[in-house]
Design a protein around this motif. Structure first.
Motif, mmCIF file in Angstrom:
data_model
loop_
_atom_site.group_PDB
_atom_site.id
_atom_site.type_symbol
_atom_site.label_atom_id
_atom_site.label_comp_id
_atom_site.label_asym_id
_atom_site.label_seq_id
_atom_site.Cartn_x
_atom_site.Cartn_y
_atom_site.Cartn_z
ATOM 1 N N LEU A 278 0.832 -1.183 0.214
ATOM 2 C CA LEU A 278 0.087 -0.110 -0.145
ATOM 3 C C LEU A 278 0.868 1.266 -0.037
ATOM 4 O O LEU A 278 0.747 2.219 -0.749
ATOM 5 N N TYR A 279 1.792 1.105 0.932
ATOM 6 C CA TYR A 279 2.697 2.396 1.022
ATOM 7 C C TYR A 279 3.760 2.719 -0.322
ATOM 8 O O TYR A 279 3.546 3.864 -0.798
ATOM 9 N N GLY A 282 1.596 3.854 -3.430
ATOM 10 C CA GLY A 282 1.090 5.305 -3.544
ATOM 11 C C GLY A 282 -0.256 5.703 -3.939
ATOM 12 O O GLY A 282 -1.244 4.725 -4.072
ATOM 13 N N LYS A 284 1.442 9.403 -3.433
ATOM 14 C CA LYS A 284 1.982 10.211 -2.113
ATOM 15 C C LYS A 284 0.843 10.846 -1.468
ATOM 16 O O LYS A 284 0.551 10.888 -0.255
ATOM 17 N N HIS A 286 -2.443 10.196 -1.781
ATOM 18 C CA HIS A 286 -3.448 8.989 -1.522
ATOM 19 C C HIS A 286 -2.959 8.559 0.026
ATOM 20 O O HIS A 286 -3.780 8.378 1.179
ATOM 21 N N ASN A 287 -1.528 8.175 0.123
ATOM 22 C CA ASN A 287 -1.092 7.745 1.532
ATOM 23 C C ASN A 287 -1.072 8.796 2.649
ATOM 24 O O ASN A 287 -1.288 8.311 3.766
ATOM 25 N N ARG A 291 -3.209 8.086 5.835
ATOM 26 C CA ARG A 291 -2.297 8.291 7.090
ATOM 27 C C ARG A 291 -3.130 9.287 8.408
ATOM 28 O O ARG A 291 -3.224 9.166 9.202
ATOM 29 N N ASN A 302 1.925 2.992 8.753
ATOM 30 C CA ASN A 302 3.218 3.292 7.868
ATOM 31 C C ASN A 302 3.470 2.028 7.221
ATOM 32 O O ASN A 302 2.665 1.330 7.028
ATOM 33 N N GLU A 303 4.603 1.836 6.440
ATOM 34 C CA GLU A 303 4.938 0.739 5.607
ATOM 35 C C GLU A 303 5.062 -0.811 6.427
ATOM 36 O O GLU A 303 5.018 -1.655 5.578
ATOM 37 N N GLU A 319 -3.351 -5.468 2.105
ATOM 38 C CA GLU A 319 -4.056 -4.216 1.772
ATOM 39 C C GLU A 319 -5.338 -4.269 2.125
ATOM 40 O O GLU A 319 -5.970 -3.276 2.821
ATOM 41 N N ARG A 336 -6.057 5.527 -6.705
ATOM 42 C CA ARG A 336 -5.201 5.777 -5.699
ATOM 43 C C ARG A 336 -4.309 7.275 -5.945
ATOM 44 O O ARG A 336 -3.310 7.308 -5.833
ATOM 45 N N HIS A 338 -5.907 10.260 -4.688
ATOM 46 C CA HIS A 338 -6.438 11.514 -3.834
ATOM 47 C C HIS A 338 -7.459 12.362 -4.470
ATOM 48 O O HIS A 338 -7.626 13.416 -4.541
#
Length: 596
Positions: A278-279, A282, A284, A286-287, A291, A302-303, A319, A336, A338
């Protein structure tokens, strides 16, 4: 050897390569022969020798058999245009994995001159002229000479050539930063499959932009789940396609392939596989948003996993487990970015994205009736093997001279063969299609009395592409307004990584297509046109989409996978795409009879 020019190395997948190896080896050998031809021309060798290698390159690229099999069986001489001398070059390349003869030829050329061939519009003759007249032997020197207006003084060149060179150098610099998905995705899959076979483990996946199916990719990233990182590092070093290890640590290794592509492999603990995937997929944005949602609950994401305030792992093995712990459905990687996907996942309202099994037919396929390599029958059989119910055969109309396309008489012959094949291959159907050329004036190749006899007409613009934006736009919209045109093919003319879009007013084209009830194509060849953004906008306007491979040979049908990937990034569902209709439904929608 010329600086900056990587000599073609054999891919090295070996005889055990289960998929794609034959085509890959043939392409490698063809490229090696083409490079020899270019090097000979740069040196001023006879045109006869240059043309001999060029012809051999084309014929190797068109081979149905694996060139290495022909070599092993002593049958290289059966390839048209391949005599004893060229056979020896091919055999040496296949035996050694590289071509000493090509290295020798390039070594005799001033350093960097070969690099000039990377610039569209500069062939060996122009590169030779530039070196002889101005001693240009690098792209940097070429750019400086163009800026100083010295190229226009070279015989056979002028101010227009000089401006074109500057323009192409700017585009070359921009596109050299990222790889097209059509290159990066197969490469990542080859590395992943090779590691799965070596390690005997299934948790090896491409990540990053490749997994999100971005149309260009900055890095080729792979993720491996293993509790023995040292074993994975050894496996990567031992891969046949590994040319050089650039860097490595305890849980990451970066290497160059034989084709000088950089690949990053990261190793993560098995228990953290889902969180890591998941990490590192990405995006970025979206992650970060995901988070922040975890932090709002007092959790940490986190990862390595999802943890509660006391450090207890809540999720991380998959995931889906991570998303579920956050109260969400699993989100397809293509979404993913955002762009509202998190809220929809929490409300259990994510779209059911189109998948390859939803596709019942291909709308853009060529045969030997125009510029295709394989026969109509072979293309139909290959489409059937892919599980399709139909195929729209869309050979070019005669106006695109290089394609030697359909005249009325030639179309009649093709239709007779289609009728015979439809009887033989039923219930599979070949639909009578056409890739109709839009001429510089906006006129179409055939009159309505001919166009009405086709089942499906897709209009395309290939020539006079430097017209004004208004003229290009009017040509496209004019084609859509013809009652017999059903689809606009590759509407922007781009080839990802090689050619920018034509300066058309795409919004006007999308609106016209939607208002006229005409479809727009997502072309899954190297064009990747429409883009996912444009396809998403077309859907928002109420338009419809067709997915096509634009296959010119049997293996080209694989381009449908790329078209589906773009459609998924565009948030398209099965009902948005005409390929999900059965042949009778499609013809009824287009107002065409079901022909025998």
């Amino acid at each position: 050897m010329g600086e900056g020019r990587a000599v073609v190395f054999l891919d090295g997948m070996g005889e055990d390569d289960p998929e794609g190896g034959n085509a890959m080896r043939n392409a490698d050998v063809a490229r090696m022969l083409e490079d020899i031809a270019a090097s000979l021309e740069l040196k001023g060798e006879s045109g006869f020798r240059v043309r001999a290698y060029q012809e051999a390159s084309r014929n190797v690229a068109l081979l149905d058999e694996d060139v290495s099999t022909l070599h092993a069986e002593g049958r290289l001489g059966e390839i048209p245009g391949v005599g004893a001398s060229i056979s020896a070059r091919i055999a040496e390349y296949l035996d050694k994995g590289y071509s000493p003869y090509l290295e020798e030829q390039i070594g005799a050329i001033p350093a960097g001159v070969f690099d000039l061939l990377r610039v569209p519009g500069i062939g060996p003759r122009k590169a030779h002229l530039l070196y002889e007249a101005l001693k240009i032997s690098s792209l940097a020197e070429l750019a400086q000479a163009a800026r100083e207006q010295r190229i226009r003084g070279v015989p056979g060149m002028g101010e227009k050539t000089e401006q074109n060179i500057l323009h192409e150098l700017e585009r070359l610099e921009a596109r050299s930063v990222r790889l097209p998905l059509s290159v990066a995705w197969p490469l990542a899959e080859r590395v992943a499959q090779a590691l799965r076979q070596t390690l005997g483990e299934g948790q090896v996946e491409p990540a990053g932009s490749i997994r999100r199916r971005r149309e260009t990719v900055g890095d080729v990233d792979l993720l491996v789940a293993s509790d023995d990182p040292a074993r994975v590092l050894r496996a990567v070093r031992a891969l046949p396609l590994t040319r050089e290890v650039v860097a490595h640590g305890e849980s990451k290794i970066t290497f160059l392939t034989r084709d000088q592509f950089q690949v990053d492999v990261r190793i993560v603990p098995r228990e953290a596989w889902g969180a890591a995937l998941l990490y590192f997929t990405g995006s970025k944005a979206h992650n970060i948003a995901l988070r922040d949602l975890a932090l709002a609950r007092g959790w940490k994401l986190n990862e390595y996993g999802l943890f509660d305030p006391k450090g207890k792992r809540l999720a991380g093995a998959s995931e889906a487990e991570v998303y579920a712990a956050m109260g969400m459905d699993w989100i397809p990687p293509e979404l993913r970015e955002h762009a509202g996907e998190l809220a929809l996942a929490a409300a259990h309202r994510l779209p059911r994205l189109i998948t390859l099994p939803d596709v019942l037919g291909d709308f853009h396929v060529h045969s030997t009736y125009s510029d295709g390599r394989d026969s109509l029958r072979d293309m139909a059989l290959a489409a059937m093997e892919r599980g399709y119910a139909y195929m729209v055969i869309t050979d070019h109309s005669y106006g695109l001279g290089v394609a030697q396309g359909l005249t009325e008489e030639k179309a009649e012959r093709q239709w007779r063969e289609i009728r015979e094949l439809n009887r033989e291959l039923a219930p599979f159907r070949i639909l009578r299609g056409l890739e109709l050329e839009i001429r510089a004036s906006g006129a179409l190749d055939f009159p309505d009395s001919v166009l009405e006899r086709f089942d499906w007409v897709g209009a395309s613009l290939h020539t006079s592409t430097r017209q004004s934006s208004d003229m290009l736009t009017r040509r496209l919209i004019g084609a859509l307004e013809n009652p017999h045109v059903a689809t606009l093919n590759h509407p922007t003319g781009r080839i990802v990584g090689r050619r920018a879009e034509y300066p058309v007013d795409l919004e006007r084209v999308l609106q016209a297509a939607a208002s006229l009830g005409k479809a727009l194509e997502i072309n899954g060849s190297e064009r990747m046109d429409l883009s996912s953004e444009a396809a998403h906008r077309a859907r928002a306007l109420g338009g419809t989409i067709v997915l096509s491979s634009d296959a010119h040979a049997v293996e080209g049908l694989e381009g449908m996978r790329m078209a589906v990937a773009i459609a998924r990034r565009a948030w398209l569902e099965p009902q948005d795409v005409l390929n999900t209709l059965k042949p009778a439904q499609l013809l009824e929608r287009h107002g065409r009879p079901v022909r025998p």
